[in-house]
Each structure stands twice: as structure tokens, then as C-alpha cells.
Enzyme design. Sequence first.
Site, PDB file in Angstrom:
ATOM      1  CE  LYS A  52      -4.721   8.255  -4.198  1.00 36.08           C
ATOM      2  NZ  LYS A  52      -5.383   9.072  -5.318  1.00 36.08           N
ATOM      3  N   GLY A  54       1.403   7.113  -6.860  1.00 28.69           N
ATOM      4  CA  GLY A  54       1.959   8.447  -7.085  1.00 28.69           C
ATOM      5  C   GLY A  54       1.915   8.568  -8.785  1.00 28.69           C
ATOM      6  CB  THR A  55      -0.918   7.851 -11.107  1.00 32.52           C
ATOM      7  OG1 THR A  55      -1.109   6.505 -10.202  1.00 32.52           O
ATOM      8  CG2 THR A  55      -1.331   7.573 -12.352  1.00 32.52           C
ATOM      9  CB  THR A  56      -0.959  12.763  -9.765  1.00 30.21           C
ATOM     10  OG1 THR A  56      -2.119  12.147  -9.126  1.00 30.21           O
ATOM     11  CG2 THR A  56      -1.241  14.085 -10.232  1.00 30.21           C
ATOM     12  CD1 TRP A  57       6.190  13.725  -8.984  1.00 30.98           C
ATOM     13  CD2 TRP A  57       6.648  11.920  -7.527  1.00 30.98           C
ATOM     14  NE1 TRP A  57       7.650  13.900  -8.553  1.00 30.98           N
ATOM     15  CE2 TRP A  57       7.744  12.867  -7.804  1.00 30.98           C
ATOM     16  CE3 TRP A  57       6.684  10.942  -6.879  1.00 30.98           C
ATOM     17  CZ2 TRP A  57       8.867  12.488  -7.223  1.00 30.98           C
ATOM     18  CZ3 TRP A  57       7.847  10.594  -6.238  1.00 30.98           C
ATOM     19  CH2 TRP A  57       8.915  11.458  -6.183  1.00 30.98           C
ATOM     20  CG  HIS A 116      -5.434   2.790 -12.053  1.00 32.60           C
ATOM     21  ND1 HIS A 116      -4.061   3.345 -11.467  1.00 32.60           N
ATOM     22  CD2 HIS A 116      -6.108   3.831 -11.698  1.00 32.60           C
ATOM     23  CE1 HIS A 116      -4.077   4.403 -10.971  1.00 32.60           C
ATOM     24  NE2 HIS A 116      -5.375   4.795 -11.270  1.00 32.60           N
ATOM     25  CB  SER A 146      -2.427   7.067  -0.224  1.00 29.69           C
ATOM     26  OG  SER A 146      -2.651   7.928  -1.149  1.00 29.69           O
ATOM     27  NE  ARG A 268      -3.250  11.225   2.216  1.00 31.88           N
ATOM     28  CZ  ARG A 268      -2.472  10.993   3.450  1.00 31.88           C
ATOM     29  NH1 ARG A 268      -2.668  11.520   4.588  1.00 31.88           N
ATOM     30  NH2 ARG A 268      -1.546  10.205   3.293  1.00 31.88           N
TER      31      ARG A 268
HETATM   32  P1  A3P Z   1      -0.601  10.565  -0.273  1.00 31.21           P
HETATM   33  O1  A3P Z   1      -1.992  10.256   0.048  1.00 31.21           O
HETATM   34  O2  A3P Z   1       0.168   9.531   0.833  1.00 31.21           O
HETATM   35  O3  A3P Z   1      -0.286  12.031  -0.065  1.00 31.21           O
HETATM   36  P2  A3P Z   1      -2.101   8.660  -7.468  1.00 31.21           P
HETATM   37  O4  A3P Z   1      -1.379   9.857  -8.040  1.00 31.21           O
HETATM   38  O5  A3P Z   1      -1.416   7.518  -7.942  1.00 31.21           O
HETATM   39  O6  A3P Z   1      -3.619   8.860  -7.227  1.00 31.21           O
HETATM   40  O7  A3P Z   1      -1.251   8.971  -5.775  1.00 31.21           O
HETATM   41  C1  A3P Z   1      -1.431  10.100  -4.959  1.00 31.21           C
HETATM   42  C2  A3P Z   1      -0.570  10.061  -4.045  1.00 31.21           C
HETATM   43  O8  A3P Z   1       0.663  10.522  -4.363  1.00 31.21           O
HETATM   44  C3  A3P Z   1      -0.901  10.841  -2.919  1.00 31.21           C
HETATM   45  O9  A3P Z   1      -0.334  10.222  -1.558  1.00 31.21           O
HETATM   46  C4  A3P Z   1      -0.462  12.146  -3.387  1.00 31.21           C
HETATM   47  O10 A3P Z   1      -0.117  12.941  -2.157  1.00 31.21           O
HETATM   48  C5  A3P Z   1       0.788  11.916  -3.765  1.00 31.21           C
HETATM   49  N1  A3P Z   1       1.485  12.916  -4.792  1.00 31.21           N
HETATM   50  C6  A3P Z   1       0.784  13.463  -5.577  1.00 31.21           C
HETATM   51  N2  A3P Z   1       1.840  14.474  -6.431  1.00 31.21           N
HETATM   52  C7  A3P Z   1       2.836  14.017  -5.929  1.00 31.21           C
HETATM   53  C8  A3P Z   1       4.145  14.782  -6.196  1.00 31.21           C
HETATM   54  N3  A3P Z   1       4.198  15.564  -7.182  1.00 31.21           N
HETATM   55  N4  A3P Z   1       5.166  14.265  -5.634  1.00 31.21           N
HETATM   56  C9  A3P Z   1       5.159  13.184  -4.581  1.00 31.21           C
HETATM   57  N5  A3P Z   1       4.046  12.554  -4.332  1.00 31.21           N
HETATM   58  C10 A3P Z   1       2.870  13.145  -4.747  1.00 31.21           C
END
Ligand code: A3P
Length: 302
Positions: A52, A54-57, A116, A146, A268
Amino acid sequence: SSLPTEEDWVGSNHLHLFQGFWIISTCMAGVLAFQKYFQARDTDIILATTPKAGTTWLKAILFSLLNRVHYPDLLKHPLLTSNPHVLVPFLETDLYIENQVPDLTSFVYPRLFSTHLSYNSLPTSAKASNCKIVYLCRNPKDTFVSLWHFTNKLKLRGTNSLEEAFDKFCRGVSLYGPYWDHVLSFWKESIENPQNILFLKYEKMKEQPTYELRKVAEFLGCPFTPEEEAKGVVNDILSLCSFDNLSTLEVNKSGKLSSGHPNEAFFRLGKVGDYTNYLTAEMVEKLDRITEEKFRETQLKF
Ligand code: A3P
């Protein structure tokens, strides 16, 4: 403080304490195979994160950055049709969980993976190689909120009340936690070995995205050229990977990953400071106090 209690083991996805960190039991085979068989190359790039953070980002950003010459046409970019987790798989829970010795030949130079695991639990071959590790973490309060939403959405361990989950998080019992030990493991290494480990924070990426992206590009040895700067490539990548863009793409609104997690679970809110909508003043005070104690010896601040 991380000793398991009865309810930490309840549910279909038990957490297992392994080398000091809590890992879902069903992921253990992949973790062990990754540690044993992964052969790092000096040119590899590994994105390491706490869940959580911001891995996906950052997966989307790193993929776009490293492949920018292959996809000059943003309208045909793979991110428009594939979830970032498909383009940049997790070593222990995607690649090595499916096959003890997965075929990695489809990964072209530079190979981009994610994990992770804590620094200490990375395979010896990764630590001994010259590969580059980009580490991303996020302030513990937003990370917790998150994670709480995510684990409840996925029913990873039944449904946890906020209070229960908070208590566990503070005791270090959370996915790949203790959170602080995870952050510290990479922080220490990034100080000792800045050539190979870049330490990033979600909040700074939100605040100064262009600065951070240029820093990442320099670190990975692929800085933006003056021509690219003139063409606005930095902003193109950031727009493509922005929350607003990725979260509204059809591919991320529907479908599931091989892990069974729905794609949309990774998008989210994407904001800094959402914890204020969930945590009481006492909770904030407690988490701040723990964080301050754990990070006392460092310059780490969130
Ligand atoms: P929130 O739950 O606070 O919205 P991970 O990718 O490590 O699982 O983290 C997920 C978190 O990163 C979530 O936070 C998600 O909404 C947020 N996130 C996903 N894509 C993002 C993006 N492109 N830019 C910024 N935050 C992002």
C-alpha cells in the site's frame, strides 16, 4: 511485540512469521523458491515496497520510464490495456509461486521485477549483484488506512474492525510487517549503498513528481535527454501513470489478477492524509509515538 495471538492465525490466509516479517502462509512456497532459485543480473531492477505504499503507481512509472523508446505512441501504450501488476509482476507471489523455477526469458533487458520482501530476506544473489533496487514507502498512518481497506475488501483475513487491525499494525502484525522494520531494512542499506538502492516516499512523489521522476531516471542510468525534456516526456509519463488516468481505464476497473485480486482494488483514493478521516486523535498519537521511537536513530521523517 510481534508475537502472534490466537486471532492472528484465524481465517483462510494465516500470517506466518518468517525471518522477522509476517507473510501469508499460502505465499511461503513462492518466497522460499524466490530466495533459493532467483539469479539476479547486474542489470536487473527491483521495485521493493511495503504493501500500500504506492506499488501500483511506481510499477506503472518504472515500466513507462524504462520502455519509453519502445512506446513513443502513448495511445498504444501497454498500460492502457494491462494492469501495472501484470506488466511488473511480484517475484515471490506471481513468478515463483506459479513455478519453483519460472521461465524468465520473456523479460528483456533491463528486467523489471517487484517484491514486498524486506531487504534482509532478498535472495543472496540479488544482494550480491549490482542490480538496482528502488524502494518506496509511505507514512505509516496512510499505509495503515489503505491496508485496512484493502484487506477488508479482499477479505484476506476475514473482516477486521479498524480498532482490531490498528492494534495488530501497532504490534507489527500486518502484511509484510512490522512496517517499521521493513522501512528500516531498506533505509539502512540505502545509506550504505546509495549506488544500488534508491529510497523514495509516496508523499514526496505526490509533492514533487517531476523532480522525483528525474531522480529515478538518473539513478537507473536512463536520464531524460534534452530532446525528451523539450518534448515533455516527463509529464507525459506522469499523466499516463496518474491516479486519475489509471483508475478510470477499463482494464483497471474490471477483471482480476492471477492472484485473484480484482484490478480495481489497487485504486482507491490515491491521496496523502486520508488517515484523518479514519484515525482518532489517540490513534494518531500512538502511531506517531511508535514511529518516532522506531526511527529515532535515523533522519527518517514523514
Ligand atoms: P489509498 O488506499 O490510500 O487510496 P499499492 O499499489 O502499494 O497496493 O498501494 C495502493 C495505494 O496507492 C492506494 O492508496 C491506491 O489508491 C494508491 N494508488 C494507486 N495508483 C495510484 C496512482 N497512480 N497515483 C497515486 N496513488 C495511487
